[in-house]
Design an enzyme around this catalytic site. Structure first.
Site, PDB file in Angstrom:
ATOM      1  N   GLU A  90       0.791  -1.257   0.292  1.00 52.22           N
ATOM      2  CA  GLU A  90      -0.008  -0.005  -0.083  1.00 52.22           C
ATOM      3  C   GLU A  90       0.798   1.330   0.117  1.00 52.22           C
ATOM      4  O   GLU A  90       1.899   1.286   0.443  1.00 52.22           O
ATOM      5  CB  GLU A  90      -0.786   0.067   1.251  1.00 52.22           C
ATOM      6  N   CYS A 103       3.653   8.318   1.222  1.00 57.86           N
ATOM      7  CA  CYS A 103       4.011   7.305   2.090  1.00 57.86           C
ATOM      8  C   CYS A 103       4.036   6.066   1.270  1.00 57.86           C
ATOM      9  O   CYS A 103       3.223   5.546   0.787  1.00 57.86           O
ATOM     10  CB  CYS A 103       2.977   7.101   3.243  1.00 57.86           C
ATOM     11  N   CYS A 110       6.149  -7.283   6.816  1.00 54.56           N
ATOM     12  CA  CYS A 110       7.343  -6.814   7.943  1.00 54.56           C
ATOM     13  C   CYS A 110       7.543  -7.750   8.998  1.00 54.56           C
ATOM     14  O   CYS A 110       6.721  -8.316   9.403  1.00 54.56           O
ATOM     15  CB  CYS A 110       6.765  -5.519   8.446  1.00 54.56           C
ATOM     16  N   CYS A 114       6.067  -5.102  15.401  1.00 55.67           N
ATOM     17  CA  CYS A 114       5.728  -4.060  16.363  1.00 55.67           C
ATOM     18  C   CYS A 114       4.256  -4.649  16.628  1.00 55.67           C
ATOM     19  O   CYS A 114       3.397  -4.758  15.893  1.00 55.67           O
ATOM     20  CB  CYS A 114       5.763  -2.901  16.149  1.00 55.67           C
ATOM     21  N   CYS A 117       1.157  -2.500  15.195  1.00 58.55           N
ATOM     22  CA  CYS A 117       1.174  -2.199  13.657  1.00 58.55           C
ATOM     23  C   CYS A 117       0.376  -3.312  13.139  1.00 58.55           C
ATOM     24  O   CYS A 117       0.796  -4.572  13.286  1.00 58.55           O
ATOM     25  CB  CYS A 117       2.644  -2.126  13.306  1.00 58.55           C
ATOM     26  N   SER A 220      11.243   4.649  15.273  1.00 58.52           N
ATOM     27  CA  SER A 220       9.950   4.213  16.028  1.00 58.52           C
ATOM     28  C   SER A 220      10.371   3.845  17.457  1.00 58.52           C
ATOM     29  O   SER A 220      10.803   2.884  17.719  1.00 58.52           O
ATOM     30  CB  SER A 220       9.482   3.142  15.225  1.00 58.52           C
ATOM     31  N   CYS A 345      -1.595   5.925  10.153  1.00 58.77           N
ATOM     32  CA  CYS A 345      -0.263   5.176  10.536  1.00 58.77           C
ATOM     33  C   CYS A 345      -0.666   4.029  11.305  1.00 58.77           C
ATOM     34  O   CYS A 345      -1.398   3.850  12.277  1.00 58.77           O
ATOM     35  CB  CYS A 345       0.261   6.110  11.597  1.00 58.77           C
TER      36      CYS A 345
END
Length: 383
Positions: A90, A103, A110, A114, A117, A220, A345
């Site tokens: 995305e 973005c 990933c 986290c 997320c 982060s 986010c």
């Protein structure tokens, strides 16, 4: 056939020389692709016909396949790009007065995982190629120019943030040529101050980026101590806070800005208490005896069902911000954009299946956090 979006200008010059062409032809070709959005070699009128024939025979300019597009009420646009083999990534365009921010994703999925997320929930599939990273900008820039009726030379996108799906610094070899294309005056001509790489703290690659292609850096952070960050950002177990902040100070010697941005996602009862704010101030002001020149960006959590977490109340976010700001640290609260289309986010997940058994892991981690943060057990809302 080679996709020419894969090459920064230096690599394109090498490729042109391999085709028997002079290196200056690469700059002409590069400008056609990245300044005009051209993909039809026959239209590249200042290239010799013999070179155009070679290009037709051996090269292509291939943008991403758009699987879907959504437009939020605030004008945010989210594209879902099919990158093959069941993977999708995305890309989000955020329009603001006087600027447009894109973005960009660097991986399909990933591996950092986290806890807050949505991308981490799906697991890791693969790194994107340089062409797939650049193609997100190439598609968005020229599609937006067409829609907005911009003249040649007018940019739709002024800022790029590598804050989409994936950990950019875990795809370093493909990331850096993409950044160089974004920065190149014969390409998109973006300022180093307006291109930001966000990382969860891959310390060795932070050092390499500072040497190879320093751009703005966002880290982060999300927790003021190692015990809590170990649970929220598992990479902290490999590169704990002391090592991470040392790397931030090393990066500042090369950075185009004189500060590091620390991202801090506000999780109700988990990391948003006054004590956490005071610990954060102590950490950032005292580390190494000199502190870290920084800005703190507080991010309202964007919930998704599998997280087991909830957003901090706005009043709590403002109270946290006041403690940090009153200590002399520049502090902002990010405005949530595009949350009605899951473009905000932490919400980017693509159309891929969960590979992580995350629900089981979150249940275990929730138990750990309940023990660590008494306030959570005493009164936070459960999902």
């Amino acid at each position: 056939m080679v996709n020419l979006l894969q090459f920064d200008r230096s690599a394109l010059a090498d490729w042109c020389e391999q085709q028997g062409e002079q290196a200056f032809r690469a700059t002409q070709l590069f400008r056609w692709i990245h300044q005009r959005g051209a993909r039809d070699f026959t239209a590249m009128s200042n290239l010799a016909k013999s070179f155009r024939d070679k290009l037709i025979a051996s090269a292509e300019v291939v943008g991403p396949t758009v699987a879907s597009e959504q437009v939020a009420a605030d004008g945010t646009i989210k594209w879902l790009f099919d990158v093959g083999a069941g993977d999708a990534v995305e890309t989000v365009f955020i329009p603001e007065t006087g600027r447009g921010t894109l973005c960009i994703s660097s991986q399909a999925g990933c591996a950092v995982n986290c806890r807050f997320c949505a991308t981490g929930h799906q697991g890791f599939s693969r790194n994107l190629t340089t062409a797939e990273i650049v193609a997100q900008l190439w598609h968005a820039e020229f599609e937006l120019r067409r829609r907005l009726g911009l003249r040649e030379g007018e940019r739709a996108i002024t800022n790029v943030v590598m804050m989409g799906m994936g950990e950019p610094l875990q795809n370093y070899g493909q990331l850096v040529p993409a950044l160089r294309t974004m920065l190149d005056d014969h390409g998109y001509g973006l300022s180093r101050r307006r291109v930001t790489v966000s990382t969860s703290g891959v310390v060795p690659m932070m050092d390499r980026l500072g040497e190879d292609c320093p751009v703005a850096l966002a880290v982060s952070l999300h927790a003021p101590n190692d015990e809590l960050r170990d649970n929220l950002v598992p990479l902290n177990r490999k590169y704990p806070l002391a090592e991470l902040l040392d790397a931030c100070n090393r990066y500042l010697a090369h950075a185009p800005r004189d500060f590091i941005t620390f991202e801090y996602c506000m999780l109700d009862g988990v990391n948003d208490q006054p004590e956490h704010a005071r610990q954060l101030v102590e950490l950032l002001r005292r580390h190494g005896g000199q502190g870290v020149s920084c800005k703190v960006n507080l991010i309202p959590f964007n919930p998704f069902p599998q997280s087991g977490l909830t957003r901090s109340p706005h009043k709590q976010v403002l109270a946290f911000a006041k403690i940090v700001s009153d200590a002399g640290i520049v502090t902002t609260v990010r405005k949530t954009r595009g949350d009605d289309i899951d473009a905000a986010c932490g919400q980017l997940a693509g159309d891929v299946k969960d590979r992580t058994r995350v629900d089981q892991r979150i249940a275990r981690q929730r138990t750990v956090m309940l023990k660590q943060v008494p306030a959570l057990a005493a009164g936070s809302k459960e999902t």
